[in-house]
Design a protein around this motif. Sequence first.
Motif, short mmCIF file in Angstrom:
data_model
loop_
_atom_site.label_atom_id
_atom_site.label_comp_id
_atom_site.label_asym_id
_atom_site.label_seq_id
_atom_site.Cartn_x
_atom_site.Cartn_y
_atom_site.Cartn_z
N ILE A 258 0.86 -1.19 0.00
CA ILE A 258 0.00 0.00 0.00
C ILE A 258 0.90 1.23 0.00
CG2 ILE A 258 -1.83 1.24 1.23
CD1 ILE A 258 -2.78 -1.45 2.32
N THR A 259 0.95 1.91 -1.13
CA THR A 259 1.81 3.09 -1.24
C THR A 259 0.98 4.25 -1.83
OG1 THR A 259 2.47 2.57 -3.50
CG2 THR A 259 3.82 1.63 -1.75
N GLU A 260 1.58 5.44 -1.88
CA GLU A 260 0.85 6.58 -2.44
C GLU A 260 0.51 6.35 -3.90
OE1 GLU A 260 2.50 10.37 -1.55
OE2 GLU A 260 1.76 10.13 0.51
N LYS A 261 1.36 5.61 -4.58
CA LYS A 261 1.16 5.34 -6.01
C LYS A 261 -0.05 4.46 -6.26
CE LYS A 261 4.87 4.56 -9.21
NZ LYS A 261 5.98 3.64 -9.40
N GLY A 262 -0.29 3.54 -5.32
CA GLY A 262 -1.39 2.61 -5.49
C GLY A 262 -1.29 1.41 -4.56
N VAL A 263 -2.30 0.57 -4.69
CA VAL A 263 -2.36 -0.64 -3.84
C VAL A 263 -2.34 -1.86 -4.73
CG1 VAL A 263 -3.80 -1.91 -2.19
CG2 VAL A 263 -3.71 0.59 -2.09
N ARG A 264 -1.43 -2.78 -4.47
CA ARG A 264 -1.38 -4.01 -5.28
C ARG A 264 -0.67 -5.11 -4.50
NH1 ARG A 264 3.70 -3.16 -9.47
NH2 ARG A 264 5.23 -3.31 -7.81
N PRO A 265 -0.88 -6.38 -4.91
CA PRO A 265 -0.15 -7.44 -4.24
C PRO A 265 1.34 -7.33 -4.54
CG PRO A 265 -1.93 -8.31 -5.59
CD PRO A 265 -1.78 -6.87 -5.94
N SER A 266 2.14 -7.77 -3.62
CA SER A 266 3.58 -7.80 -3.84
C SER A 266 3.88 -8.69 -5.04
CB SER A 266 4.25 -8.36 -2.58
OG SER A 266 5.56 -8.74 -2.88
N THR A 267 4.90 -8.37 -5.81
CA THR A 267 5.20 -9.20 -6.99
C THR A 267 5.90 -10.50 -6.58
OG1 THR A 267 7.16 -7.86 -7.25
CG2 THR A 267 5.31 -7.39 -8.73
N ARG A 268 6.37 -10.57 -5.33
CA ARG A 268 7.01 -11.80 -4.85
C ARG A 268 6.15 -12.44 -3.78
NH1 ARG A 268 13.30 -10.98 -4.51
NH2 ARG A 268 13.54 -9.64 -6.33
N MET A 269 6.13 -13.78 -3.79
CA MET A 269 5.46 -14.49 -2.70
C MET A 269 6.02 -15.90 -2.59
SD MET A 269 1.70 -15.36 -4.31
CE MET A 269 1.10 -16.48 -3.07
N ILE A 270 5.76 -16.54 -1.45
CA ILE A 270 6.17 -17.94 -1.30
C ILE A 270 5.16 -18.78 -2.06
CG2 ILE A 270 6.50 -19.83 0.34
CD1 ILE A 270 7.35 -17.61 2.37
N GLY A 271 5.62 -19.47 -3.10
CA GLY A 271 4.72 -20.21 -3.99
C GLY A 271 4.15 -21.46 -3.34
N HIS A 272 5.00 -22.17 -2.59
CA HIS A 272 4.52 -23.43 -2.00
C HIS A 272 5.35 -23.79 -0.78
CE1 HIS A 272 3.09 -27.48 -1.53
NE2 HIS A 272 4.34 -27.91 -1.54
N THR A 273 4.65 -24.27 0.25
CA THR A 273 5.36 -24.87 1.40
C THR A 273 4.88 -26.31 1.56
OG1 THR A 273 3.72 -23.92 2.91
CG2 THR A 273 5.81 -22.72 2.65
N GLY A 274 3.60 -26.49 1.87
CA GLY A 274 3.13 -27.87 2.05
C GLY A 274 1.61 -27.95 2.11
N TYR A 275 1.14 -29.19 2.26
CA TYR A 275 -0.30 -29.45 2.37
C TYR A 275 -0.60 -29.81 3.81
CZ TYR A 275 0.47 -29.64 -2.56
OH TYR A 275 0.86 -29.31 -3.82
N ILE A 276 -1.74 -29.37 4.27
CA ILE A 276 -2.14 -29.69 5.65
C ILE A 276 -3.40 -30.54 5.60
CG2 ILE A 276 -2.90 -28.72 7.86
CD1 ILE A 276 -1.27 -26.18 6.84
N ILE A 277 -3.34 -31.65 6.30
CA ILE A 277 -4.50 -32.55 6.35
C ILE A 277 -4.98 -32.59 7.79
CG2 ILE A 277 -5.30 -34.92 5.92
CD1 ILE A 277 -2.43 -34.92 4.26
N CYS A 278 -6.25 -32.33 7.99
CA CYS A 278 -6.82 -32.39 9.34
C CYS A 278 -7.94 -33.43 9.34
CB CYS A 278 -7.42 -31.05 9.75
SG CYS A 278 -6.21 -29.73 9.80
N ALA A 279 -8.11 -34.11 10.44
CA ALA A 279 -9.18 -35.10 10.56
C ALA A 279 -9.47 -35.35 12.03
CB ALA A 279 -8.77 -36.41 9.88
N ARG A 280 -10.59 -36.02 12.30
CA ARG A 280 -10.83 -36.41 13.69
C ARG A 280 -11.13 -37.90 13.77
NH1 ARG A 280 -14.98 -32.90 16.69
NH2 ARG A 280 -14.71 -34.53 18.23
N VAL A 281 -10.77 -38.46 14.92
CA VAL A 281 -10.89 -39.90 15.09
C VAL A 281 -12.38 -40.28 15.23
CG1 VAL A 281 -10.72 -40.06 17.61
CG2 VAL A 281 -9.63 -41.81 16.21
N ARG A 282 -12.70 -41.49 14.78
CA ARG A 282 -14.10 -41.93 14.87
C ARG A 282 -14.32 -42.66 16.20
NH1 ARG A 282 -15.76 -45.98 10.30
NH2 ARG A 282 -14.60 -47.33 11.67
N PRO A 283 -15.39 -42.33 16.91
CA PRO A 283 -15.66 -43.06 18.16
C PRO A 283 -15.92 -44.53 17.84
CG PRO A 283 -17.10 -41.16 17.94
CD PRO A 283 -16.44 -41.33 16.63
N GLU A 284 -15.60 -45.40 18.79
CA GLU A 284 -15.87 -46.84 18.53
C GLU A 284 -16.72 -47.42 19.63
OE1 GLU A 284 -12.23 -48.96 17.85
OE2 GLU A 284 -12.32 -48.47 15.72
#
Length: 284
Positions: A258-284
């Motif tokens: 965010i600058t006086e010239k304008g607002v835009r996303p940064s031209t650099r970013m972290i493209g990939h780190t990892g996948y996150i899987i979440c789940a819960r255990v089933r009662p038995e």
Amino acid sequence: MDEREKKYLLKKEVNTFGNDLGVINLEDVKEGSVIESHNGHRFYLLEPTLYDIVKKMKRSVTTLLPKDIGIILTYCGIEDGETVVEAGTGSGALTIYLANAVGKNGKVITYEKRPEFAKLARKNLESVGLIKKGQKIIGLDEEDECIENKENEENRENNKENIEKNLKEEENGLYNVIQKIGDITEGVEEKNIDLIVLDMPDPWNVVEHAKNSLNRAKGRIAIYVPYMEQAKKSVEALKKHGFLEVQTVESLVRNIEITEKGVRPSTRMIGHTGYIICARVRPE
Ligand SMILES: C[S@@+](CC[C@H](N)C(=O)[O-])C[C@H]1O[C@@H](n2cnc3c(N)ncnc32)[C@H](O)[C@@H]1O
């Protein structure tokens, strides 16, 4: 922080600090004040946040980034007082956030198979008050432990002030982390666990142990893996063992300029780190 917003992490006992903007005297000044260097530049004395500390700490392996840690903490709904099992400890970055989320009434038991990584993580965890100075790592070779304890004792004996300082510091910590050396694919010793978090290459080999160790009413699991193939194998294992609400996500964060010239996303970013899987255990 200097007036250019460049940050330095200093120990409380440091009395002077200098950089290219001059030298400041830190004696008798408190966090929250502004200090001028000998040649008139401003420095802000701030209390470091956990994030400041994690960014500067020594690491043995790549640590999880806040965007991924945030997803794990929130999607798993981690709460004060819960018991978490984690593997592997790595440098302890994720451990630090898990331990702060469960607080003084909860605990984090963290498994690491490589003793040298566990020892480095111990230093990081000590520095943020999650384990007491010299706390034993369960399963660490006795010989290794003896050498380390002797060094610690010598340091303490050489410096009485250190003992007083350590005692004072020990009043402020959470001390809710237990470190273990071990291969978690061989089994999870703890029972009635609320959450298991895995950041390791073959989490699918832990899923069955996780199922047997999780609290049936509340137990959740979070897995972090960098490759899609690992994510697929993990999801298959979770489904095979009847886990519910299996969800896989990837988080992308874009900085916005965010600058006086304008607002835009940064031209650099972290493209990939990892996948996150979440789940819960089933009662038995
Ligand atoms: C990517 S690092 C974890 C980083 C950590 N989450 C952090 O934020 O600092 C993976 C760690 O898992 C450990 N590890 C791999 N397989 C393991 C196993 N079967 N049991 C215990 N630890 C394991 C590795 O030695 C390594 O330190």
